[in-house]
Write a protein that holds these residues in place. Sequence first.
Motif, PDB file in Angstrom:
ATOM      1  N   ALA A 168      -7.396   0.845 -13.736  1.00  0.00           N
ATOM      2  CA  ALA A 168      -8.557   1.067 -12.781  1.00  0.00           C
ATOM      3  C   ALA A 168      -9.819   1.228 -13.476  1.00  0.00           C
ATOM      4  N   VAL A 169      -9.860   1.609 -14.720  1.00  0.00           N
ATOM      5  CA  VAL A 169     -11.456   1.750 -15.417  1.00  0.00           C
ATOM      6  C   VAL A 169     -11.946   0.402 -15.509  1.00  0.00           C
ATOM      7  N   LEU A 170     -10.833  -0.685 -16.066  1.00  0.00           N
ATOM      8  CA  LEU A 170     -11.330  -2.081 -15.975  1.00  0.00           C
ATOM      9  C   LEU A 170     -11.860  -2.514 -14.740  1.00  0.00           C
ATOM     10  N   ALA A 171     -10.856  -2.553 -13.881  1.00  0.00           N
ATOM     11  CA  ALA A 171     -11.110  -2.902 -12.424  1.00  0.00           C
ATOM     12  C   ALA A 171     -12.582  -2.700 -11.799  1.00  0.00           C
ATOM     13  N   LEU A 172     -12.996  -1.056 -12.046  1.00  0.00           N
ATOM     14  CA  LEU A 172     -14.067  -0.685 -11.423  1.00  0.00           C
ATOM     15  C   LEU A 172     -15.312  -1.130 -12.293  1.00  0.00           C
ATOM     16  N   THR A 173     -15.090  -1.180 -13.422  1.00  0.00           N
ATOM     17  CA  THR A 173     -16.200  -1.855 -14.569  1.00  0.00           C
ATOM     18  C   THR A 173     -16.526  -3.379 -14.167  1.00  0.00           C
ATOM     19  N   VAL A 174     -15.399  -4.174 -13.821  1.00  0.00           N
ATOM     20  CA  VAL A 174     -15.680  -5.462 -13.754  1.00  0.00           C
ATOM     21  C   VAL A 174     -16.377  -5.667 -12.361  1.00  0.00           C
ATOM     22  N   GLY A 175     -15.981  -5.020 -11.432  1.00  0.00           N
ATOM     23  CA  GLY A 175     -16.522  -5.173  -9.767  1.00  0.00           C
ATOM     24  C   GLY A 175     -17.630  -4.680  -9.722  1.00  0.00           C
ATOM     25  N   LEU A 176     -18.172  -3.617 -10.272  1.00  0.00           N
ATOM     26  CA  LEU A 176     -19.898  -3.092 -10.488  1.00  0.00           C
ATOM     27  C   LEU A 176     -20.328  -4.142 -11.210  1.00  0.00           C
ATOM     28  N   THR A 177     -19.889  -4.622 -12.440  1.00  0.00           N
ATOM     29  CA  THR A 177     -20.783  -5.332 -13.235  1.00  0.00           C
ATOM     30  C   THR A 177     -21.124  -6.571 -12.399  1.00  0.00           C
ATOM     31  N   PHE A 178     -20.170  -7.030 -11.661  1.00  0.00           N
ATOM     32  CA  PHE A 178     -20.614  -8.098 -10.957  1.00  0.00           C
ATOM     33  C   PHE A 178     -21.577  -7.873 -10.014  1.00  0.00           C
ATOM     34  N   MET A 179     -21.663  -6.720  -9.219  1.00  0.00           N
ATOM     35  CA  MET A 179     -22.595  -6.432  -8.168  1.00  0.00           C
ATOM     36  C   MET A 179     -24.112  -6.071  -9.008  1.00  0.00           C
ATOM     37  N   ASN A 180     -24.221  -5.955 -10.240  1.00  0.00           N
ATOM     38  CA  ASN A 180     -25.251  -5.684 -11.013  1.00  0.00           C
ATOM     39  C   ASN A 180     -25.693  -7.004 -11.292  1.00  0.00           C
ATOM     40  N   TYR A 181     -24.971  -8.068 -11.640  1.00  0.00           N
ATOM     41  CA  TYR A 181     -25.454  -9.348 -11.871  1.00  0.00           C
ATOM     42  C   TYR A 181     -25.980 -10.063 -10.505  1.00  0.00           C
ATOM     43  N   ARG A 182     -25.596  -9.658  -9.144  1.00  0.00           N
ATOM     44  CA  ARG A 182     -25.986 -10.320  -8.448  1.00  0.00           C
ATOM     45  C   ARG A 182     -27.495  -9.996  -7.967  1.00  0.00           C
ATOM     46  N   GLY A 183     -28.301  -9.051  -8.509  1.00  0.00           N
ATOM     47  CA  GLY A 183     -29.642  -8.712  -8.229  1.00  0.00           C
ATOM     48  C   GLY A 183     -30.081  -7.306  -8.184  1.00  0.00           C
ATOM     49  N   LEU A 184     -31.103  -6.897  -8.627  1.00  0.00           N
ATOM     50  CA  LEU A 184     -31.853  -5.856  -8.704  1.00  0.00           C
ATOM     51  C   LEU A 184     -32.311  -5.366  -7.141  1.00  0.00           C
ATOM     52  N   THR A 185     -32.486  -6.221  -6.176  1.00  0.00           N
ATOM     53  CA  THR A 185     -32.785  -5.931  -4.869  1.00  0.00           C
ATOM     54  C   THR A 185     -31.771  -5.249  -4.246  1.00  0.00           C
ATOM     55  N   ILE A 186     -30.476  -5.971  -4.302  1.00  0.00           N
ATOM     56  CA  ILE A 186     -29.358  -5.691  -3.746  1.00  0.00           C
ATOM     57  C   ILE A 186     -28.858  -4.348  -4.204  1.00  0.00           C
ATOM     58  N   VAL A 187     -29.004  -3.910  -5.580  1.00  0.00           N
ATOM     59  CA  VAL A 187     -28.647  -2.793  -6.326  1.00  0.00           C
ATOM     60  C   VAL A 187     -29.436  -1.788  -5.584  1.00  0.00           C
ATOM     61  N   GLY A 188     -30.842  -1.991  -5.487  1.00  0.00           N
ATOM     62  CA  GLY A 188     -31.755  -0.696  -4.656  1.00  0.00           C
ATOM     63  C   GLY A 188     -31.226  -0.480  -3.443  1.00  0.00           C
ATOM     64  N   TRP A 189     -31.154  -1.525  -2.501  1.00  0.00           N
ATOM     65  CA  TRP A 189     -30.624  -1.154  -1.082  1.00  0.00           C
ATOM     66  C   TRP A 189     -29.395  -0.751  -0.889  1.00  0.00           C
ATOM     67  N   ALA A 190     -28.395  -1.090  -1.894  1.00  0.00           N
ATOM     68  CA  ALA A 190     -27.222  -0.566  -2.072  1.00  0.00           C
ATOM     69  C   ALA A 190     -27.104   0.790  -2.163  1.00  0.00           C
ATOM     70  N   ALA A 191     -28.100   1.307  -3.159  1.00  0.00           N
ATOM     71  CA  ALA A 191     -28.273   2.911  -3.629  1.00  0.00           C
ATOM     72  C   ALA A 191     -28.773   3.605  -2.283  1.00  0.00           C
ATOM     73  N   ILE A 192     -29.612   3.161  -1.609  1.00  0.00           N
ATOM     74  CA  ILE A 192     -29.736   3.754  -0.285  1.00  0.00           C
ATOM     75  C   ILE A 192     -28.947   4.365   0.439  1.00  0.00           C
ATOM     76  N   LEU A 193     -27.808   3.231   0.812  1.00  0.00           N
ATOM     77  CA  LEU A 193     -26.739   3.429   1.751  1.00  0.00           C
ATOM     78  C   LEU A 193     -25.624   4.448   0.834  1.00  0.00           C
ATOM     79  N   LEU A 194     -25.663   4.258  -0.289  1.00  0.00           N
ATOM     80  CA  LEU A 194     -24.565   4.963  -0.955  1.00  0.00           C
ATOM     81  C   LEU A 194     -25.057   6.449  -1.191  1.00  0.00           C
ATOM     82  N   GLY A 195     -26.506   6.541  -1.388  1.00  0.00           N
ATOM     83  CA  GLY A 195     -26.924   7.906  -1.551  1.00  0.00           C
ATOM     84  C   GLY A 195     -26.843   8.637  -0.177  1.00  0.00           C
ATOM     85  N   VAL A 196     -27.165   8.099   0.846  1.00  0.00           N
ATOM     86  CA  VAL A 196     -26.886   8.717   2.155  1.00  0.00           C
ATOM     87  C   VAL A 196     -25.598   9.033   2.347  1.00  0.00           C
ATOM     88  N   PHE A 197     -24.589   8.326   1.993  1.00  0.00           N
ATOM     89  CA  PHE A 197     -23.188   8.346   2.290  1.00  0.00           C
ATOM     90  C   PHE A 197     -22.631   9.667   1.369  1.00  0.00           C
TER      91      PHE A 197
END
Length: 491
Positions: A168-197
């Motif tokens: 589970a640790v490995l799967a989480l790390t790989v999945g989140l690392t891929f999201m980070n690879y996709r761009g800081l703008t995506i990370v920033g707006w994802a942070a808004i949605l995750l923060g509200v939730f």
Amino acid sequence: MKQRLVASVHEKSDLLMREGGYTNAACSSPCIDEGVLDSPPKCETFSKVSIIPLVFLIFYEVSGGPFGVEDSVKAAGPLLALVGFLVFPLIWSVPEALITAELGTMFPENGGYVVWVASALGPFWGFQQGWVKWLSGVIDNALYPVLFLDYVKSAIPSLADGFPRMAAVLALTVGLTFMNYRGLTIVGWAAILLGVFSLLPFLFMGLVAIPNLEASRWFVVDVNHVDWGLYLNTLFWNLNYWDSISTLAGEVENPSRTLPKALFYALILVVLGYFFPLLIGTGAVQLDRELWTDGYFSDIAEILGGVWLRFWIQGASAVSNMGMFLAEMSSDSFQLLGMADRGMLPEIFGKRSRYGTPLLGILFSSMGVILLSCLSFQEIVAAENFLYCFGMLVEFIAFLKLRIDHPSVSRPYKIPLGTTGAVLMCIPPTLLIFVVLALASYKVMLLSIIALLFGFMLQPCLLYCEKKNWFRFSVSSNLPDGSGYRSINEV
């Protein structure tokens, strides 16, 4: 500092390289090399981070919500926990955020505190700052898979230990690392949605808890039974890392205005995000300090609102840890990119993907997370705090030295204090650092000292590799011309 006259940007870079012990073989191109061998490099303009995503990135760098504060009640009881999360920000968070605002606008580029320390104390200490803060950041990031699994193991007992937990640790790390690879703008707006939730369920928990609140529970304290080490480590871990956002200042839209405002709004959000859930949790249920450990908020939610609220809190914990992982990895990876831009690391660390993200920085950071995730929550917090304390001591020294030696260098935001006021502001957090260091276990202290010594050896090794042409080092010509670092070194 000796007078130096520099004829061009490239000559300025040569000077900085000589001061750092590196030769300027070739300045990095301002174009982004996508790593595709059969096509020429392309210049691309990547979107900058605006103020709202930046607020939530800082929120996740520092906090991410109240998940992980439970140990403060276990260590010291309700009263000291509540007081701690009101007083500690004044002692630590406010000074660190103010210093970040001043130096982050003075040096509006990736690398953040590494550049601050290098400009004040020289390249050797700049590199040591980069090594210690990157390592503490990776250790910090290793917490988030642990916290996530601690919240969901009650619903999925097989994730408590053994192979399923490792997978589970490995799967989480790989999945989140891929999201980070996709761009800081995506990370920033994802942070808004995750923060509200992640914060919404605590508002609902506060509403359903009103009939059960008893004010007398908030004032329970027993100073003879306080685990001061656990208490201070919990407060310190949950209220530090305000300077982490500086490592990606070069990705921020109009940082001289945006960064100070974002730090202010994030400070309010963080303090409320800790204090309100603690107020509800300690006031609405009967106290059993031994139960207050990471994951206990989900138990409180079930007591107050039923299974549905428990699942919501667990889901909020999951997305909160996702947000913290994404924000921390962004900071760590862009720090390595900034160090490469300054010639402190091999040029390859400065290469970006087609999404504008630092490829090698993300890879190194994710590998460190996987290796460290086997440690317990308390061990990770203690080790991370020890290394972070060392980095902050160096940072305070650099801040004061820059104030004293270079008072006339442009600071778009300046703390409204003179030199004496700046010194006085740094005294309380410095004393706190020494207390945290003194409370560290011998095991944590030994491992941290070994890590520090490794950094002392690593920089000379890199110098030797550059001398032998095993790796290519260069200062990027794409750095901001108006940065404080260049102004200082041109005086």
